[in-house]
Design a protein around this motif. Structure first.
Motif, mmCIF file in Angstrom:
data_model
loop_
_atom_site.group_PDB
_atom_site.id
_atom_site.type_symbol
_atom_site.label_atom_id
_atom_site.label_comp_id
_atom_site.label_asym_id
_atom_site.label_seq_id
_atom_site.Cartn_x
_atom_site.Cartn_y
_atom_site.Cartn_z
ATOM 1 N N VAL B 8 8.187 157.222 61.056
ATOM 2 C CA VAL B 8 6.912 157.030 60.360
ATOM 3 C C VAL B 8 6.388 158.401 59.930
ATOM 4 N N PRO B 9 5.859 158.508 58.684
ATOM 5 C CA PRO B 9 5.253 159.796 58.284
ATOM 6 C C PRO B 9 3.935 160.010 59.044
ATOM 7 N N ILE B 10 4.005 160.660 60.203
ATOM 8 C CA ILE B 10 2.879 160.730 61.151
ATOM 9 C C ILE B 10 1.644 161.382 60.548
ATOM 10 N N GLU B 11 1.843 162.417 59.710
ATOM 11 C CA GLU B 11 0.673 163.132 59.201
ATOM 12 C C GLU B 11 -0.102 162.299 58.182
ATOM 13 N N ARG B 12 0.485 161.166 57.685
ATOM 14 C CA ARG B 12 -0.238 160.356 56.711
ATOM 15 C C ARG B 12 -0.758 159.046 57.313
ATOM 16 N N VAL B 14 -3.234 156.317 58.855
ATOM 17 C CA VAL B 14 -4.650 156.067 58.587
ATOM 18 C C VAL B 14 -5.250 155.341 59.793
ATOM 19 N N VAL B 15 -6.432 155.768 60.225
ATOM 20 C CA VAL B 15 -7.124 155.095 61.329
ATOM 21 C C VAL B 15 -8.035 154.030 60.751
ATOM 22 N N TRP B 299 -16.105 150.279 56.148
ATOM 23 C CA TRP B 299 -16.245 150.977 54.874
ATOM 24 C C TRP B 299 -16.410 152.460 55.150
ATOM 25 N N ARG B 300 -15.726 153.247 54.411
ATOM 26 C CA ARG B 300 -15.782 154.677 54.714
ATOM 27 C C ARG B 300 -15.689 155.486 53.434
ATOM 28 N N ARG B 301 -16.576 156.434 53.310
ATOM 29 C CA ARG B 301 -16.506 157.317 52.164
ATOM 30 C C ARG B 301 -15.515 158.418 52.492
ATOM 31 N N GLU B 302 -14.650 158.706 51.538
ATOM 32 C CA GLU B 302 -13.675 159.765 51.790
ATOM 33 C C GLU B 302 -14.401 161.099 51.883
#
Lengths: 267, 306
Positions: B8-12, B14-15, B299-302
């Motif tokens: 798995v690409p660990i650094e990408r 998403v939580v 919902w989360r603002r980047e």
């Protein structure tokens, strides 16, 4: 009220003594914490007090500036009682204003810093000189900046205590005590509440003070500081001075078995 | 250290926050209730909004409002002063002073405000007159209780004594919250008791005294409506006098509520700024914006750069 010279003859205080205690006793209820302390700290010297916890060393220090009242014996700072006046064979407790005036000449640095948390570092330093000595604000600020410079914290003048590290807080606390230009400075385990990597910066400030000729009484666990900066090492145990002498000799070659036992556990 | 390769690409990664369905349902229910309330308020003729609007700046109402504000300010100042004295007595090492203060708090905080109010208004039933009589000289000062115990004076005395019971406890708790090391440090610098109290202890105690005092002021503002019982012409009394003639009860109660709410709003804003002033030495940790949306809906603002 007796004069300094009268006191010296009455109680057998040596020439040039800054802190002198003889047969000093102090109890908390039925618990006798100090059971006859005899010691003398000459002016311009550094005395380090070591000993196991509960030996009464902090209590003794607090007696020096009358944070604790004593139950017997005498304690004189620069030939004067702090909380008492000697008349006709009795010690009379002095009134508040006189106690404050005498306390102002004795600086104290606490284990938990006790900086006034609602004031900035600068305000901490100018408060007592302005309120107690009536020094004008401008002059107090100049002294304060010089002192903060001396402890290496000039750029933290506007910071509140909560924004400073433990080591920085303790250095501000030392500067605050110095701002009153005290005759003697008392340190109550000044590095015990600090993280190990912050102890050094406080000890540097204390070592510089010792070199500048300030009379200091230091209750500490830092044997290294006692060996390098101390003129006198006092080992207290169970409310009495068990042994005292030159720090280097005493650490290398303790005479009393109790001192030997204690040093073997802390070194 | 060398580890085996990951699939798995660990650094990408998403939580994703957990969806909280309870919050969704609660929010929907609350919105429904709000809708029903507003519908009733807007459509029911009983509220008589236009009548209420007409009375909002009626001279009698404004005079009543003024009287309510004067009462609140006077009583609050008196109760802070009396409360401070009682609090200091309560902290005194003297047993007698301490017991006196405890008894004061027990009695004046414990007895209902309305009963104390009526008692002071009827003080002349107990004490007919106050006089100072000196031996050989005679009476030099005498005043009939009924002459000075006006409704306003009895209201101020009764509610000040009652409120001071609360203020004493608030001030005592504030003073006790300041660590003893602060007093010791100040004492070791040669500061006397008075300097320590006013320069060191009180400014730090204020952070614990201001918030409950704000609450007390708001509660007192509303408690002053009790004075209607002894015919002090406060805000509620003014409204009652009008609707006793016109029977426009609900619209006038709306006027009264409007003014009380307005003053409470102003007081809350003032309290916020006073708290901020006394808390200026704190390093604040504030809740990030959009906290609710993040928790409820994921919902989360980047945030750039994170």
């Amino acid at each position: 009220m007796t004069t300094k010279t009268e006191n010296q003859t009455l109680f057998g205080v040596p020439e040039n003594s800054m802190v002198f205690s003889r047969k000093l006793r102090k109890s908390f209820g039925s618990n006798e914490v100090l059971r006859g302390i005899d010691l003398n700290v000459p002016a311009g010297t550094v005395a380090c007090i070591i000993g196991p916890s509960g030996s009464g060393k902090s209590t003794f220090l607090r007696c020096i500036n009358h944070l604790e009242e004593v139950n017997g014996g005498v304690l004189l700072v620069d030939g004067e009682f702090i909380g008492y006046d000697y008349r006709d064979g009795k010690l009379y407790t002095v009134k508040d204003s006189l106690l404050c005036r005498r306390r102002a000449e004795i600086g104290m640095v606490f284990q938990s810093f006790n900086l006034f948390s609602h004031m900035t570092a600068l305000e901490n330093l100018i408060e007592a000189p302005m309120m107690v000595k009536g020094i004008p604000r401008k002059e107090a600020r100049e002294t304060a900046f010089a002192l903060l410079e001396r402890v290496g914290l000039a750029e933290k003048a506007q910071s509140y205590p909560r924004q400073l590290s433990g080591g920085q807080q303790q250095r501000v606390a030392i500067a605050r005590a110095l701002a009153m230009k005290p005759k003697v400075l008392l340190f109550d385990e000044p590095t015990s509440a600090l993280d190990p990597e912050l102890v050094g910066e406080v000890l540097v400030v204390m070592r510089n003070l010792a070199q500048s000729g300030m009379t200091m009484v230091v209750v500490t666990h830092e044997i290294g500081f006692a060996r390098e900066a101390g003129d006198q090492l006092i080992f207290m145990d169970q409310g009495v001075v068990a042994e005292y002498g030159d720090p280097r000799d005493m650490i290398a070659n303790p005479q009393s078995p109790r001192t030997r036992d204690f040093l073997s556990r802390v070194l | 250290m060398s580890l085996p390769d990951a699939r798995v690409p660990i650094e990408r990664l998403v939580v994703v926050p957990r969806r909280q369905y309870g919050l969704w349902i609660g929010t929907a229910a609350a919105l429904l209730v709000l809708f029903l309330i507003f519908k009733t308020l807007a459509t029911s003729p009983a509220f008589g909004w236009s009548i209420a609007g007409g009375y909002l700046f009626h001279p009698a109402i404004l005079r009543g409002l003024g009287q309510t504000l004067i009462l609140t300010v006077t009583i609050m100042i008196m109760s802070i002063l009396i409360g401070a004295v009682i609090a200091i007595m309560r902290l005194s090492p003297s047993r007698i002073l301490n017991s006196f203060a405890s008894a004061y708090i027990w009695f004046f905080r414990g007895a209902p405000a309305l009963i104390q109010l009526i008692f002071w208004f009827n003080l002349s039933l107990v004490v007919r007159e106050f006089s100072i009589t000196l031996p050989f000289i005679g009476t030099i000062f005498s005043v009939k209780t009924n002459d000075f115990m006006t409704p306003f004076v009895s209201a101020v005395i009764a509610l000040s004594l009652h409120e001071a019971g609360y203020m004493a406890e608030i001030i005592r708790a504030g003073i006790k919250s300041v660590p003893s090391g602060q007093t010791e440090a100040a004492g070791s610098l040669g500061m006397n008791h008075r300097m320590i109290l006013w320069r060191i202890t009180m400014p730090q105690a204020m952070r614990f005294i201001v918030p409950p005092t704000g609450n007390e002021t708001i509660s007192l503002l509303k408690m002053t409506s009790l004075v209607t019982f002894i015919a002090v012409d406060d805000l509620l009394y003014a409204a009652q006098s009008i609707y006793a003639r016109t029977f426009e009860t609900i619209p006038l109660l709306i006027v009264v509520a409007f003014w009380y709410l307005s003053v409470v709003t102003i007081l809350s804003v003032a309290q916020y700024f006073i708290e901020k002033y006394y808390g200026r030495s704190d390093v604040h940790q504030t809740r990030p914006p959009n906290w609710f949306l993040t928790r409820a809906f994921g919902w989360r603002r980047e945030v750039p750069g994170s």
